[in-house]
Each structure stands twice: as structure tokens, then as C-alpha cells.
Design a protein around this motif. Structure first.
Motif, PDB file in Angstrom:
ATOM      1  N   PHE A   1     -13.755 -12.658 -21.396  1.00 31.78           N
ATOM      2  CA  PHE A   1     -13.220 -11.872 -23.205  1.00 31.78           C
ATOM      3  C   PHE A   1     -14.682 -11.084 -22.485  1.00 31.78           C
ATOM      4  N   GLY A   2     -14.492 -10.384 -23.524  1.00 35.96           N
ATOM      5  CA  GLY A   2     -14.908  -9.841 -23.732  1.00 35.96           C
ATOM      6  C   GLY A   2     -15.458  -8.215 -24.636  1.00 35.96           C
ATOM      7  N   TYR A   3     -16.695  -7.876 -24.758  1.00 43.00           N
ATOM      8  CA  TYR A   3     -16.745  -6.282 -25.697  1.00 43.00           C
ATOM      9  C   TYR A   3     -17.664  -5.594 -25.661  1.00 43.00           C
ATOM     10  N   SER A   4     -17.183  -4.737 -26.154  1.00 41.57           N
ATOM     11  CA  SER A   4     -18.155  -2.879 -25.615  1.00 41.57           C
ATOM     12  C   SER A   4     -18.421  -2.059 -27.117  1.00 41.57           C
ATOM     13  N   PHE A   5     -19.473  -1.652 -27.217  1.00 48.17           N
ATOM     14  CA  PHE A   5     -19.843  -1.008 -28.242  1.00 48.17           C
ATOM     15  C   PHE A   5     -20.664   0.601 -28.030  1.00 48.17           C
ATOM     16  N   ASP A   6     -19.910   1.157 -28.337  1.00 44.97           N
ATOM     17  CA  ASP A   6     -20.489   3.009 -27.695  1.00 44.97           C
ATOM     18  C   ASP A   6     -20.195   3.396 -28.943  1.00 44.97           C
ATOM     19  N   TYR A   7     -21.591   4.378 -28.497  1.00 47.64           N
ATOM     20  CA  TYR A   7     -22.687   5.069 -29.473  1.00 47.64           C
ATOM     21  C   TYR A   7     -22.423   6.367 -29.656  1.00 47.64           C
ATOM     22  N   THR A   8     -21.670   7.053 -30.133  1.00 47.69           N
ATOM     23  CA  THR A   8     -22.144   8.844 -29.326  1.00 47.69           C
ATOM     24  C   THR A   8     -23.022   9.665 -29.823  1.00 47.69           C
ATOM     25  N   LEU A   9     -23.050  10.183 -28.962  1.00 46.69           N
ATOM     26  CA  LEU A   9     -24.836  11.014 -28.798  1.00 46.69           C
ATOM     27  C   LEU A   9     -24.328  12.543 -29.269  1.00 46.69           C
ATOM     28  N   SER A  10     -22.945  13.016 -29.352  1.00 46.37           N
ATOM     29  CA  SER A  10     -22.658  14.679 -29.214  1.00 46.37           C
ATOM     30  C   SER A  10     -22.663  14.536 -30.849  1.00 46.37           C
ATOM     31  N   LYS A  11     -22.390  16.045 -30.718  1.00 41.12           N
ATOM     32  CA  LYS A  11     -21.285  16.856 -32.012  1.00 41.12           C
ATOM     33  C   LYS A  11     -20.000  16.191 -32.820  1.00 41.12           C
ATOM     34  N   ILE A  12     -19.283  15.267 -31.365  1.00 41.26           N
ATOM     35  CA  ILE A  12     -18.618  15.040 -31.559  1.00 41.26           C
ATOM     36  C   ILE A  12     -18.340  13.389 -32.779  1.00 41.26           C
ATOM     37  N   ARG A  13     -19.645  12.839 -32.354  1.00 44.07           N
ATOM     38  CA  ARG A  13     -19.552  11.922 -33.785  1.00 44.07           C
ATOM     39  C   ARG A  13     -18.952  11.496 -35.300  1.00 44.07           C
ATOM     40  N   VAL A  14     -18.769  13.412 -35.788  1.00 46.61           N
ATOM     41  CA  VAL A  14     -18.632  13.602 -36.727  1.00 46.61           C
ATOM     42  C   VAL A  14     -17.093  13.349 -36.996  1.00 46.61           C
ATOM     43  N   SER A  15     -16.257  13.400 -36.157  1.00 49.14           N
ATOM     44  CA  SER A  15     -14.817  13.331 -36.666  1.00 49.14           C
ATOM     45  C   SER A  15     -14.711  11.932 -35.385  1.00 49.14           C
ATOM     46  N   SER A  16     -15.339  11.616 -35.022  1.00 43.54           N
ATOM     47  CA  SER A  16     -14.809   9.822 -34.148  1.00 43.54           C
ATOM     48  C   SER A  16     -16.190   9.365 -33.737  1.00 43.54           C
ATOM     49  N   ALA A  17     -16.654   8.825 -34.606  1.00 41.32           N
ATOM     50  CA  ALA A  17     -17.618   8.126 -34.530  1.00 41.32           C
ATOM     51  C   ALA A  17     -17.872   6.732 -33.679  1.00 41.32           C
ATOM     52  N   ASN A  18     -18.850   6.678 -32.860  1.00 44.85           N
ATOM     53  CA  ASN A  18     -18.785   5.627 -31.986  1.00 44.85           C
ATOM     54  C   ASN A  18     -17.008   4.226 -32.220  1.00 44.85           C
ATOM     55  N   THR A  19     -16.907   3.323 -31.478  1.00 45.61           N
ATOM     56  CA  THR A  19     -16.304   2.528 -31.143  1.00 45.61           C
ATOM     57  C   THR A  19     -16.415   1.411 -30.417  1.00 45.61           C
ATOM     58  N   HIS A  20     -15.814   0.955 -30.715  1.00 46.17           N
ATOM     59  CA  HIS A  20     -16.189  -1.084 -30.612  1.00 46.17           C
ATOM     60  C   HIS A  20     -15.262  -1.844 -30.106  1.00 46.17           C
ATOM     61  N   GLU A  21     -15.059  -2.122 -28.785  1.00 46.57           N
ATOM     62  CA  GLU A  21     -13.380  -2.969 -28.383  1.00 46.57           C
ATOM     63  C   GLU A  21     -13.308  -4.378 -28.266  1.00 46.57           C
ATOM     64  N   ILE A  22     -12.718  -4.627 -28.043  1.00 49.73           N
ATOM     65  CA  ILE A  22     -12.558  -6.024 -27.855  1.00 49.73           C
ATOM     66  C   ILE A  22     -12.033  -6.268 -26.223  1.00 49.73           C
ATOM     67  N   MET A  23     -12.144  -7.141 -25.211  1.00 51.08           N
ATOM     68  CA  MET A  23     -10.750  -7.130 -24.233  1.00 51.08           C
ATOM     69  C   MET A  23     -10.703  -8.639 -23.754  1.00 51.08           C
ATOM     70  N   ILE A  24      -9.417  -8.955 -24.487  1.00 52.18           N
ATOM     71  CA  ILE A  24      -8.818 -10.358 -23.524  1.00 52.18           C
ATOM     72  C   ILE A  24      -8.153 -10.261 -22.064  1.00 52.18           C
ATOM     73  N   GLY A  25      -8.747 -10.990 -21.570  1.00 55.41           N
ATOM     74  CA  GLY A  25      -7.449 -10.997 -19.471  1.00 55.41           C
ATOM     75  C   GLY A  25      -7.641 -12.186 -19.373  1.00 55.41           C
ATOM     76  N   TYR A  26      -6.242 -12.158 -18.676  1.00 55.83           N
ATOM     77  CA  TYR A  26      -5.463 -13.481 -17.852  1.00 55.83           C
ATOM     78  C   TYR A  26      -5.215 -13.028 -16.574  1.00 55.83           C
ATOM     79  N   GLN A  27      -6.271 -13.989 -15.555  1.00 54.93           N
ATOM     80  CA  GLN A  27      -5.927 -13.680 -14.182  1.00 54.93           C
ATOM     81  C   GLN A  27      -4.280 -14.313 -13.421  1.00 54.93           C
ATOM     82  N   ILE A  28      -3.554 -13.482 -13.326  1.00 51.44           N
ATOM     83  CA  ILE A  28      -2.554 -14.204 -12.962  1.00 51.44           C
ATOM     84  C   ILE A  28      -2.876 -15.016 -11.828  1.00 51.44           C
ATOM     85  N   CYS A  29      -2.770 -13.812 -10.407  1.00 48.66           N
ATOM     86  CA  CYS A  29      -2.854 -14.102  -9.551  1.00 48.66           C
ATOM     87  C   CYS A  29      -3.769 -15.153  -8.960  1.00 48.66           C
TER      88      CYS A  29
END
Length: 142
Positions: free
Chosen positions: A99-127
Motif C-alpha cells: 500500500f502506498g501514497y505519494s504527493f507531488d508538489y509542482t514548482l514550475s509555472k505549469i502549476r497554473v494548469s496542473s497543480a500538485n498530485t496525490h497518488e494512491i497505490m495498492i499492489g499484490y505480488q502474484i509470484c
């Protein structure tokens, strides 16, 4: 991938020899890191660098500093140059689940149209996991 207990490196590429059928640009990714252990606290510290080159794009560098507790809980911070962002992440492994979580904080001017992201991850190891993992040891890859 070349890995030892203390060092890791990996080279990944996509569409290096163009076939005309791929819609994706050629890219080459080189990752390398070094682990430092604190046996008393069961912590492993791993600074790493990732270099990425994409056709017709500027090269990117991502620097990461991670701390791992007993190969069960990992947390880290990173900085990426191409999209000028920094972030934090954590992941928790329990048996075959991750189980995972990440947060990206945008430092450039692109943050005007795409500011920061939250990501949640769930993984299962099959092998099954072994000391030296190999895709050929897993029935899913046969």
C-alpha cells in the motif's frame, strides 16, 4: 538490472530500434543507488539517481532519498528536474500486499494548469519472492 546488497543499477529502454509500429517516443532510463544500513535501528537509507532521455525532449534527472524499516515500511523524498517538482512518498508492505501514497508538489509555472498530485497505490505480488528474483521463476511469465 545489476544489484548487490549495497548497490543497485538498472537500464531500461523502449523502442530503441524504431519499427514504425510504436506510438511512443524512444526513451532510455538509467537508475543507480547505494544503500547504507544501520543494523541497530533496522533502517536502510538509499540515495539514488535516475537519468532519463526521451527522443526530442530534454534529459531529466530525479534524485531520491529513501529510508526503509525492516523491508516493511519505506518513506522518501524526491526532486525531479524536467517537470520541476518535488514530492514525498511512503509504502507499507504486508505479506504479498503493498500500500502506498505519494504527493507531488509542482514548482514550475505549469502549476497554473496542473497543480500538485496525490497518488494512491495498492499492489499484490502474484509470484513468490526469492533471494534473486527472476521473471522466469514465476508461472505468470511462462
Amino acid at each position: 538490472e545489476i544489484s548487490t546488497r549495497d548497490w543497485s543499477s538498472d537500464v531500461c529502454s523502449s523502442d530503441l530500434v524504431p519499427t514504425g509500429t510504436s506510438r511512443y517516443a524512444r526513451h532510455l532510463v538509467l537508475t543507480m543507488g547505494k544503500s547504507f544500513y544501520n543494523e541497530v535501528s533496522l533502517l536502510k537509507y538509499t540515495p539514488s539517481l535516475q537519468l532519463m532521455w526521451v527522443t526530442y525532449g530534454a534529459p531529466s534527472v530525479m534524485a531520491t532519498m529513501a529510508a526503509d524499516y525492516h523491508n516493511e515500511l519505506e518513506a522518501g523524498v524526491y526532486y525531479r528536474t524536467i517537470s520541476d517538482c518535488m514530492g514525498v512518498y511512503m509504502q507499507w508492505k504486508k505479506q504479498k500486499w503493498t500500500f502506498g501514497y505519494s504527493f507531488d508538489y509542482t514548482l514550475s509555472k505549469i502549476r497554473v494548469s496542473s497543480a500538485n498530485t496525490h497518488e494512491i497505490m495498492i499492489g499484490y505480488q502474484i509470484c513468490p519472492k526469492k533471494e534473486i528474483p527472476s521473471q522466469t521463476d514465476c508461472p505468470a511469465f511462462k
